[in-house]
Design a protein around this motif. Structure first.
Motif, PDB file in Angstrom:
ATOM      1  N   VAL A 182       0.831  -1.205   0.000  1.00  0.00           N
ATOM      2  CA  VAL A 182       0.000   0.000   0.000  1.00  0.00           C
ATOM      3  C   VAL A 182       0.867   1.256   0.000  1.00  0.00           C
ATOM      4  N   ILE A 183       1.948   1.245   0.801  1.00  0.00           N
ATOM      5  CA  ILE A 183       2.837   2.401   0.886  1.00  0.00           C
ATOM      6  C   ILE A 183       3.454   2.707  -0.473  1.00  0.00           C
ATOM      7  N   ILE A 184       3.992   1.684  -1.131  1.00  0.00           N
ATOM      8  CA  ILE A 184       4.640   1.888  -2.428  1.00  0.00           C
ATOM      9  C   ILE A 184       3.617   2.329  -3.472  1.00  0.00           C
ATOM     10  N   HIS A 185       2.417   1.799  -3.405  1.00  0.00           N
ATOM     11  CA  HIS A 185       1.358   2.218  -4.335  1.00  0.00           C
ATOM     12  C   HIS A 185       1.034   3.696  -4.132  1.00  0.00           C
ATOM     13  N   ASP A 186       0.890   4.128  -2.875  1.00  0.00           N
ATOM     14  CA  ASP A 186       0.547   5.529  -2.596  1.00  0.00           C
ATOM     15  C   ASP A 186       1.681   6.487  -2.956  1.00  0.00           C
ATOM     16  N   LEU A 187       2.931   6.019  -2.877  1.00  0.00           N
ATOM     17  CA  LEU A 187       4.077   6.867  -3.225  1.00  0.00           C
ATOM     18  C   LEU A 187       4.439   6.766  -4.697  1.00  0.00           C
ATOM     19  N   ASP A 188       3.589   6.084  -5.482  1.00  0.00           N
ATOM     20  CA  ASP A 188       3.801   5.921  -6.935  1.00  0.00           C
ATOM     21  C   ASP A 188       5.110   5.195  -7.233  1.00  0.00           C
ATOM     22  N   GLY A 189       5.416   4.197  -6.417  1.00  0.00           N
ATOM     23  CA  GLY A 189       6.617   3.414  -6.646  1.00  0.00           C
ATOM     24  C   GLY A 189       6.319   2.132  -7.409  1.00  0.00           C
ATOM     25  N   ASP A 190       7.351   1.530  -8.018  1.00  0.00           N
ATOM     26  CA  ASP A 190       7.193   0.286  -8.769  1.00  0.00           C
ATOM     27  C   ASP A 190       7.790  -0.870  -7.970  1.00  0.00           C
ATOM     28  N   GLN A 191       7.916  -2.049  -8.624  1.00  0.00           N
ATOM     29  CA  GLN A 191       8.459  -3.218  -7.937  1.00  0.00           C
ATOM     30  C   GLN A 191       9.906  -2.993  -7.505  1.00  0.00           C
ATOM     31  N   ALA A 192      10.679  -2.265  -8.300  1.00  0.00           N
ATOM     32  CA  ALA A 192      12.062  -1.969  -7.920  1.00  0.00           C
ATOM     33  C   ALA A 192      12.105  -1.115  -6.658  1.00  0.00           C
ATOM     34  N   ALA A 193      11.183  -0.146  -6.550  1.00  0.00           N
ATOM     35  CA  ALA A 193      11.117   0.690  -5.340  1.00  0.00           C
ATOM     36  C   ALA A 193      10.744  -0.145  -4.123  1.00  0.00           C
ATOM     37  N   PHE A 194       9.809  -1.078  -4.322  1.00  0.00           N
ATOM     38  CA  PHE A 194       9.414  -1.977  -3.224  1.00  0.00           C
ATOM     39  C   PHE A 194      10.623  -2.743  -2.720  1.00  0.00           C
ATOM     40  N   THR A 195      11.402  -3.295  -3.646  1.00  0.00           N
ATOM     41  CA  THR A 195      12.578  -4.068  -3.263  1.00  0.00           C
ATOM     42  C   THR A 195      13.604  -3.200  -2.550  1.00  0.00           C
ATOM     43  N   TRP A 196      13.806  -1.960  -3.046  1.00  0.00           N
ATOM     44  CA  TRP A 196      14.827  -1.097  -2.463  1.00  0.00           C
ATOM     45  C   TRP A 196      14.424  -0.566  -1.097  1.00  0.00           C
ATOM     46  N   SER A 239       7.672  10.676   4.550  1.00  0.00           N
ATOM     47  CA  SER A 239       8.117  10.561   3.156  1.00  0.00           C
ATOM     48  C   SER A 239       6.995  10.884   2.180  1.00  0.00           C
ATOM     49  N   GLN A 240       7.386  11.592   1.099  1.00  0.00           N
ATOM     50  CA  GLN A 240       6.432  11.950   0.055  1.00  0.00           C
ATOM     51  C   GLN A 240       6.731  11.257  -1.271  1.00  0.00           C
ATOM     52  N   ASP A 241       7.821  10.538  -1.329  1.00  0.00           N
ATOM     53  CA  ASP A 241       8.199   9.836  -2.551  1.00  0.00           C
ATOM     54  C   ASP A 241       9.057   8.633  -2.174  1.00  0.00           C
ATOM     55  N   PRO A 242       9.213   7.658  -3.087  1.00  0.00           N
ATOM     56  CA  PRO A 242       9.986   6.454  -2.770  1.00  0.00           C
ATOM     57  C   PRO A 242      11.433   6.745  -2.399  1.00  0.00           C
ATOM     58  N   GLY A 243      12.063   7.742  -3.042  1.00  0.00           N
ATOM     59  CA  GLY A 243      13.465   8.054  -2.769  1.00  0.00           C
ATOM     60  C   GLY A 243      13.693   8.455  -1.321  1.00  0.00           C
ATOM     61  N   THR A 244      12.810   9.325  -0.802  1.00  0.00           N
ATOM     62  CA  THR A 244      12.935   9.747   0.595  1.00  0.00           C
ATOM     63  C   THR A 244      12.712   8.577   1.546  1.00  0.00           C
ATOM     64  N   MET A 245      11.723   7.752   1.230  1.00  0.00           N
ATOM     65  CA  MET A 245      11.450   6.579   2.049  1.00  0.00           C
ATOM     66  C   MET A 245      12.661   5.657   2.094  1.00  0.00           C
ATOM     67  N   ILE A 246      13.272   5.427   0.943  1.00  0.00           N
ATOM     68  CA  ILE A 246      14.443   4.550   0.861  1.00  0.00           C
ATOM     69  C   ILE A 246      15.597   5.127   1.688  1.00  0.00           C
ATOM     70  N   ALA A 247      15.793   6.453   1.608  1.00  0.00           N
ATOM     71  CA  ALA A 247      16.895   7.093   2.335  1.00  0.00           C
ATOM     72  C   ALA A 247      16.737   6.935   3.851  1.00  0.00           C
ATOM     73  N   TRP A 248      15.532   7.197   4.367  1.00  0.00           N
ATOM     74  CA  TRP A 248      15.324   7.072   5.814  1.00  0.00           C
ATOM     75  C   TRP A 248      15.356   5.617   6.257  1.00  0.00           C
ATOM     76  N   ARG A 249      14.923   4.715   5.392  1.00  0.00           N
ATOM     77  CA  ARG A 249      15.017   3.298   5.741  1.00  0.00           C
ATOM     78  C   ARG A 249      16.485   2.866   5.827  1.00  0.00           C
ATOM     79  N   ALA A 250      17.345   3.495   5.009  1.00  0.00           N
ATOM     80  CA  ALA A 250      18.774   3.194   5.094  1.00  0.00           C
ATOM     81  C   ALA A 250      19.342   3.640   6.436  1.00  0.00           C
ATOM     82  N   VAL A 251      18.945   4.834   6.895  1.00  0.00           N
ATOM     83  CA  VAL A 251      19.396   5.305   8.212  1.00  0.00           C
ATOM     84  C   VAL A 251      18.850   4.393   9.307  1.00  0.00           C
TER      85      VAL A 251
END
Length: 570
Positions: free
Chosen positions: A45-59, A105-117
């Motif tokens: 649901v999160i990736i769908h709402d942030l307009d992410g694809d399967q690659a974003a889900f994996t990352w 987070s408002q986009d997949p990139g920001t979500m990925i960055a904070w998940r890395a931290v």
């Protein structure tokens, strides 16, 4: 010849103060697990709402696992040098603040960055919890307290996905990232008041900064290549040569630096220990099964069976039940009888069976069978995951408990990260191919919807991860079949690694578990060094007389030295 004198005796009784000390540690682990599991069922649901694809889900998943893997040996090394209590408190703060920030987070990139931290803190919790447990309880005793760890795991791993699904369906997915904050504050307070570790001897330390950089570069390049190859560029391409070549060069330089470093990040001498080496190999397969299952089973429930996040949490309970029952039961049996190897062998067989059977599932497979397969996989993880760390701690030098424990955890996290990346890449590739094969069938289904089909067609063309549960029946069945096939093929990747794990466990030395904690083993070693040794070349009569004279006239000097060593700080 030396006269051994150890002030520490191996006792079977429970130790005073263990439960209060464990309370804060358990709550810290609960915070880590809750913050991770509460999001697991909501990720589609999160990736769908942030307009992410399967690659974003994996990352989103891989970013956390990547930084967890990289930071784990760093935290482990720091635990051998600095205050472990302070380190675990810092890890909790990093983990929870990054988790809360991810909620904005408002986009997949920001979500990925904070998940890395977030992964930086998770690496600390994973490494330090194992090290501190070795400080306050012996390997043989640990099973006695597995019920408590099982209770924490039950609440976090079963309640987390259910709570996450409920929050997502009612309040919105962002609240999943804030729920762990009050628990983190409570954990910090309890740790401060109840966790009292032995004092550590202050000494000058050297941090292996170059080793940290090289390890990070090697692991990152490898995982980025695995994730992007076949999608953003071909498997055989210039990008592949640069990334793989860079990873190989960074690894070679890392080995050279570790051999020359005064305080190596991962002492390569650990690999001379047969138990450590084989446990590392086995841990890689355990990591692939554990992380791969937790990520892709949630996708299977929502994308292949049309479940909501709440329903997906309920549907993964069989796997959690297998993990809990096996870890608690095996822990109790190990404490009672002292045998550990048979359970590890059975657990690795369960890993093979569970991984293979999950590779055969379809969107309409009887859920009773899917539940059985999940239970087997969970039982395999529960019987192997913590016990591999246990046997390594049992045979490692007390001064290297931190790096040895974190080393096994590092390779488990690395295996999980690589496994999720490879399985995610395989899933994305399979879905693309299967969608192409089903193009005519999908087009006919969309056309049959009339005007309502335009919105579905736009969603599919955008590449965004679909919300299958909200699709019309004729389209939903097609997508469920496609994702079921893709996910089941991904599980097949874990099977050969599980076989390798079984082979490694079979050859593990069957050493008996000690009843001494790390602190007691350290004091015992200091006491042994303090005992009086007879110089070489002294004849037996003289030596005997000398020892007797020392014992009679000096009141057993060696025993006094041992007593002094037993009360001195580490």
């Amino acid at each position: 010849m030396s006269t051994p004198s150890s002030p520490v005796q191996e006792t079977a009784g429970p130790r005073r103060g263990v439960l209060p000390a464990l309370s804060g540690l358990l709550l810290g682990m609960f915070v880590s697990m809750l913050a991770s599991t509460v999001v697991s069922t909501s990720l589609p649901v999160i990736i769908h709402d942030l307009d992410g694809d399967q690659a974003a889900f994996t990352w989103v998943v891989t970013a956390t696992l990547l930084t967890t893997a990289i930071s784990t040996p760093i935290w482990g090394k720091l635990s051998d040098l600095y205050n472990r209590k302070l380190l675990i408190q810092i890890a909790i703060v990093i983990f929870v603040l990054a988790t809360a920030a991810a909620g904005f987070s408002q986009d997949p990139g920001t979500m990925i960055a904070w998940r890395a931290v977030q992964g930086l803190g998770a690496g600390g919790l994973a490494a330090l919890s194992q090290v501190i447990m070795a400080d306050i309880m012996s390997p043989r005793e640990r099973g006695r307290y597995m019920g408590l760890f099982g209770a924490v795991m039950a609440v976090a791993t079963v309640g987390g996905p259910l709570l996450g699904g409920l929050i997502t369906d009612t309040l919105g997915w962002r609240w999943n990232f804030y729920v762990s904050i009050p628990f983190a504050v409570l954990a910090l307070i309890i740790l401060q008041r109840t966790l009292h570790l032995p004092a550590r001897v202050q000494r000058k330390v050297n941090i292996d900064y170059i080793g940290i950089i090289l390890l990070s570069a090697a692991v990152s390049l490898l995982l980025i290549w695995v994730t992007l190859a076949g999608d953003s560029f071909d498997w055989w391409s210039t990008e592949t040569i640069l990334m793989v070549g860079g990873a190989i060069v960074a690894t070679a330089l890392f080995i050279v630096v570790e051999l020359r470093s005064k305080e190596p990040l991962i002492p390569l001498s650990l690999f001379r220990n047969r138990t450590f080496t084989l446990a590392v190999i086995a841990s890689i397969a355990t990591g692939i099964a554990m992380f791969g299952a937790s990520v892709f089973l949630s996708q299977y429930m929502q994308l292949a069976r049309g479940a909501t996040p709440t329903e997906a949490g309920l549907m993964t309970i069989p796997m959690i039940a297998g993990l809990l029952l096996s870890s608690i039961g095996v822990g109790a049996l190990i404490t009672r009888f002292g045998h550990w190897k048979p359970y590890l062998i059975v657990g690795s067989v369960f890993l093979i069976a569970g991984s293979y059977l999950l590779s055969t599932i379809h969107y309409d497979t009887n859920f009773a069978l899917v539940s059985l397969y999940m239970f087997l996989l969970g039982a395999g993880v529960g019987m192997t995951m913590q016990n591999l760390v246990l046997v390594v701690q049992n045979t490692s030098s007390p001064s290297e408990i931190g790096v040895a424990s974190s080393g096994v955890t590092f390779f488990r996290s690395l295996g999980g990260t690589i496994g999720v990346s490879v399985m995610g890449a395989a899933l994305a590739s399979s879905v693309t191919d299967l969608l192409s094969d089903a193009k005519e069938q999908l087009t006919a289904a969309i056309v049959s919807l009339g005007a309502g089909g335009a919105e579905i067609a736009e969603q599919i063309q955008s590449g965004t991860l679909p919300q299958v549960s909200s699709m019309p029946e004729v389209v939903r069945v097609i997508f469920e079949d496609i994702y079921a096939q893709g996910i089941s093929h991904s599980f097949l990747i874990a099977v050969p690694f599980a076989v390798i794990s079984l082979i490694a466990i079979v050859f593990l030395p069957n050493a008996s578990l000690t009843r001494m904690t790390t602190s007691e083993r350290m004091r015992a070693s200091e006491a042994d060094l303090a005992t009086v040794s007879v110089p070489q070349g002294m004849d037996a009569v003289t030596a005997t007389g000398t020892v007797r004279t020392m014992t009679a006239d000096s009141g057993s000097a060696s025993a006094d030295a041992a007593d002094d060593a037993s009360v001195s700080p580490r």
